[in-house]
Enzyme design. Structure first.
Site, mmCIF file in Angstrom:
data_model
loop_
_atom_site.group_PDB
_atom_site.id
_atom_site.type_symbol
_atom_site.label_atom_id
_atom_site.label_comp_id
_atom_site.label_asym_id
_atom_site.label_seq_id
_atom_site.Cartn_x
_atom_site.Cartn_y
_atom_site.Cartn_z
ATOM 1 C CD GLN A 43 -2.840 1.222 2.343
ATOM 2 O OE1 GLN A 43 -2.588 1.916 3.318
ATOM 3 N NE2 GLN A 43 -3.939 0.479 2.253
ATOM 4 C CB CYS A 73 -4.523 7.665 5.375
ATOM 5 S SG CYS A 73 -3.723 8.072 6.946
ATOM 6 C CG HIS A 144 -12.914 2.817 5.952
ATOM 7 N ND1 HIS A 144 -11.831 3.093 6.755
ATOM 8 C CD2 HIS A 144 -13.951 2.621 6.802
ATOM 9 C CE1 HIS A 144 -12.217 3.073 8.025
ATOM 10 N NE2 HIS A 144 -13.496 2.790 8.066
ATOM 11 C CG ASN A 184 -11.784 -1.355 5.557
ATOM 12 O OD1 ASN A 184 -11.351 -0.208 5.686
ATOM 13 N ND2 ASN A 184 -11.511 -2.303 6.414
ATOM 14 N N GLY A 186 -15.334 -1.758 10.388
ATOM 15 C CA GLY A 186 -16.131 -2.210 11.523
ATOM 16 C C GLY A 186 -16.596 -3.648 11.485
#
Length: 307
Positions: A43, A73, A144, A184, A186
């Site tokens: 990554q 991020c 995400h 992605n 939880g």
């Protein structure tokens, strides 16, 4: 290497490595890995197409099976470098980065991203982002399913506070059936994974894989049809001992490096989550005096604490 002892087939991802770290830093320290770790993805964090292409080429040369661009991020440090989640606001630049990397390597180039940034919660935003980046040749998007709040929340809070919206990822798969959409955020149980796989192509596990890694022991049989017996926790530890010894010999104090036994064992504390004796296991592997001897056999002693 630790996770690979638990699951033979699951794709593993490195932490995010910035282009600067590879172009101006210690390439071996960031990219070296053991052949047993395949399949493994590198990554990358960056926003300059030329730099990302150079780093993607390095990743391919070192043997990585996939190059992943991080557009998720939310760290302020990352924002100052103009990459990470803030790149979602610059889909044309992301497309240019993907094209440059795809031109440089033959392995897959994938993108990991959020579903929005700050107050942008319109589905159109993430749909259009994927639409433009996919035109540059990206076929796999790791979603995400939260917004990234770029101001006011820490990276840790950004993994917990913005609400999860799995339905957004489901809708993306419906709108882009030709793309691989991986969800992605939880996800903590096998039952949750099964439910999501009714709607998307794959699931990425982050925190749960770290804090409760033995969850993954079921993956090979359940999702890859592997009939080979899975390792017990004790067998996982046993398999790590020669690896740890080799790493300490190569990078430890005796070799003039900074690697300590704790650098490896601290990432293994979650192996015994929920078992009787887990606390004693973790306490022993957190004893700085005992760890300072550098003897991997302390792992076997920690195992004996389990009831």
């Amino acid at each position: 290497m630790f996770h690979r002892q638990i699951t033979r087939h699951t794709w593993l991802y490195t932490e995010m490595v910035t282009t600067g770290a590879l172009l101006f830093g210690d390439v071996e320290r960031h990219l070296n890995f053991n052949q047993e770790e395949h399949p493994v993805a590198l990554q990358l964090g960056g926003s300059d197409p030329t730099d990302l292409a150079r780093c993607a080429r390095l990743g391919e040369q070192w043997g990585y099976d996939e190059i992943n661009l991080n557009c998720g991020c939310p760290s302020e440090r990352v924002q100052k470098g103009a990459f990470g989640a803030c790149l979602m606001a610059e889909s044309t630049l992301v497309a240019d980065c993907v094209k440059a990397m795809r031109d440089a390597v033959s392995v897959d180039v994938t993108v990991k991203h959020r579903i929005g940034i700050d107050a942008i919660e319109s589905y159109d935003f993430v749909r259009d982002f994927i639409g433009e980046v996919s035109q540059a040749g990206c076929r796999t998007f790791i979603v995400h399913a939260r917004n990234a709040i770029l101001k006011g929340l820490s990276p840790k809070e950004n993994r917990e506070i913005p609400p999860l919206k799995y339905d957004v990822a489901y809708q993306l798969k419906r709108d882009f059936p030709q793309l691989e959409i991986i969800l992605n955020g939880g996800i903590t149980t096998l039952e949750e994974i099964d439910a999501h796989l009714e709607h998307v192509d794959g699931v990425m596990i982050g925190r749960e894989a770290y804090h409760n890694p033995y969850l993954m022991v079921a993956f090979d049989a359940r999702y890859y049809g592997d009939t080979e017996p899975a390792k017990t926790r004790a067998e996982v530890v046993q398999a790590m001992l020669p690896y740890i010894s080799a790493q300490l010999e190569r990078y430890g104090k005796a070799a003039g490096g900074g690697l300590k036994l704790n650098s490896i064992t601290r990432h293994m504390l979650g192996l015994v989550t929920g078992l009787p004796g887990a606390r004693a296991f973790r306490q022993l592997l957190s004893d700085s005096t005992r760890l300072s001897t550098g003897d991997p056999a302390i792992l076997l002693e920690a195992l004996s604490k389990l009831r």
